[in-house]
Scaffold this active site. Structure first.
Site, mmCIF file in Angstrom:
data_model
loop_
_atom_site.group_PDB
_atom_site.id
_atom_site.type_symbol
_atom_site.label_atom_id
_atom_site.label_comp_id
_atom_site.label_asym_id
_atom_site.label_seq_id
_atom_site.Cartn_x
_atom_site.Cartn_y
_atom_site.Cartn_z
ATOM 1 N N GLN A 169 -3.865 -2.032 0.550
ATOM 2 C CA GLN A 169 -3.600 -3.253 0.384
ATOM 3 C C GLN A 169 -1.943 -3.444 0.381
ATOM 4 O O GLN A 169 -1.350 -2.989 -0.831
ATOM 5 C CB GLN A 169 -4.176 -4.258 -0.675
ATOM 6 C CG GLN A 169 -3.864 -5.690 -0.751
ATOM 7 C CD GLN A 169 -4.529 -6.260 -1.539
ATOM 8 O OE1 GLN A 169 -5.437 -5.866 -2.523
ATOM 9 N NE2 GLN A 169 -4.554 -7.852 -1.686
ATOM 10 N N ASP A 221 -2.298 -10.875 13.256
ATOM 11 C CA ASP A 221 -1.471 -10.117 12.517
ATOM 12 C C ASP A 221 -0.248 -9.789 13.171
ATOM 13 O O ASP A 221 -0.122 -9.447 14.585
ATOM 14 C CB ASP A 221 -2.257 -8.743 12.346
ATOM 15 C CG ASP A 221 -1.727 -7.720 11.176
ATOM 16 O OD1 ASP A 221 -2.351 -7.768 10.175
ATOM 17 O OD2 ASP A 221 -0.711 -7.434 11.425
ATOM 18 N N HIS A 266 -7.270 -10.886 2.241
ATOM 19 C CA HIS A 266 -7.301 -11.305 3.633
ATOM 20 C C HIS A 266 -8.085 -10.135 4.251
ATOM 21 O O HIS A 266 -8.451 -9.095 3.629
ATOM 22 C CB HIS A 266 -5.998 -11.074 4.135
ATOM 23 C CG HIS A 266 -5.064 -9.757 3.840
ATOM 24 N ND1 HIS A 266 -4.591 -9.525 2.749
ATOM 25 C CD2 HIS A 266 -5.111 -8.568 4.562
ATOM 26 C CE1 HIS A 266 -4.093 -8.436 2.538
ATOM 27 N NE2 HIS A 266 -4.418 -7.832 3.915
HETATM 28 P P1 AMP Z 1 -3.014 -4.970 4.242
HETATM 29 O O1 AMP Z 1 -2.298 -3.671 4.519
HETATM 30 O O2 AMP Z 1 -4.555 -4.897 4.069
HETATM 31 O O3 AMP Z 1 -2.728 -5.777 2.801
HETATM 32 O O4 AMP Z 1 -2.655 -5.779 5.511
HETATM 33 C C1 AMP Z 1 -1.606 -6.590 5.424
HETATM 34 C C2 AMP Z 1 -1.367 -7.251 6.956
HETATM 35 O O5 AMP Z 1 -0.451 -8.359 6.991
HETATM 36 C C3 AMP Z 1 -0.726 -6.189 7.733
HETATM 37 O O6 AMP Z 1 -1.560 -5.498 8.958
HETATM 38 C C4 AMP Z 1 0.697 -6.731 8.371
HETATM 39 O O7 AMP Z 1 0.709 -6.489 9.455
HETATM 40 C C5 AMP Z 1 0.149 -8.150 8.146
HETATM 41 N N1 AMP Z 1 1.330 -9.178 7.998
HETATM 42 C C6 AMP Z 1 2.451 -9.200 6.966
HETATM 43 N N2 AMP Z 1 3.034 -10.216 7.194
HETATM 44 C C7 AMP Z 1 2.596 -10.950 8.073
HETATM 45 C C8 AMP Z 1 2.960 -12.044 8.786
HETATM 46 N N3 AMP Z 1 4.081 -12.934 8.419
HETATM 47 N N4 AMP Z 1 2.204 -12.886 9.586
HETATM 48 C C9 AMP Z 1 1.283 -12.023 10.125
HETATM 49 N N5 AMP Z 1 0.695 -10.730 9.599
HETATM 50 C C10 AMP Z 1 1.433 -10.300 8.675
#
Ligand code: AMP
Ligand code: ZN
Length: 112
Positions: free
Chosen positions: A92, A30, A98
């Site tokens: 989300q 992440d 994910h």
């Molecule tokens: P959610 O809030 O459950 O949708 O989680 C989305 C997650 O994706 C968050 O923890 C972000 O930090 C992570 N995230 C968003 N963009 C990226 C990226 N390009 N690479 C890695 N993690 C990401």
């Protein structure tokens, strides 16, 4: 999904710190870690959220991938948490399903 950031990570269009991949899933760090270990497990195929998944093998692949990643990262002894945020009140923010794998500190309950 042309402009989905996680589809782009899965197909290599944008970089990520990938720690495991197979035919069905990609596991990567992440970008904004909430614990010493914070990785995401995604299916290579796009689904907006858990609600869009009709084939339970998608869920099986996510959970099995997280359990394998946790083992490979040495987390079996101390434990870890698996989370799938779903929809607006679920928190989300990226609309490609994910699973979060979090570990490396005592994780609070209930979540915020
Ligand atoms: P959610 O809030 O459950 O949708 O989680 C989305 C997650 O994706 C968050 O923890 C972000 O930090 C992570 N995230 C968003 N963009 C990226 C990226 N390009 N690479 C890695 N993690 C990401
Ligand atoms: Zn996607």
């Amino acid at each position: 999904m042309n402009d989905c950031i996680f589809c782009k990570i899965a197909n290599g269009e944008i970089p990520a710190e990938i720690i495991y991949t197979d035919d069905n899933i990609t596991v990567f760090k992440d970008a904004n870690p909430q614990a010493p270990v914070h990785v995401l497990v995604i299916p290579k195929q796009h689904y907006d959220s858990a609600i869009a998944v009709k084939d339970n093998s998608v869920f099986a692949n996510l959970v099995a991938g997280a359990v394998k990643a946790a083992h490979d990262l040495g987390l079996d002894e101390k434990g870890y948490r698996m989370v799938i945020n779903t929809g607006e009140q679920g928190g989300q923010t990226v609309n490609h399903i994910h699973l979060h794998l979090l570990a490396g500190r005592n994780l609070g309950w209930p979540p915020g």
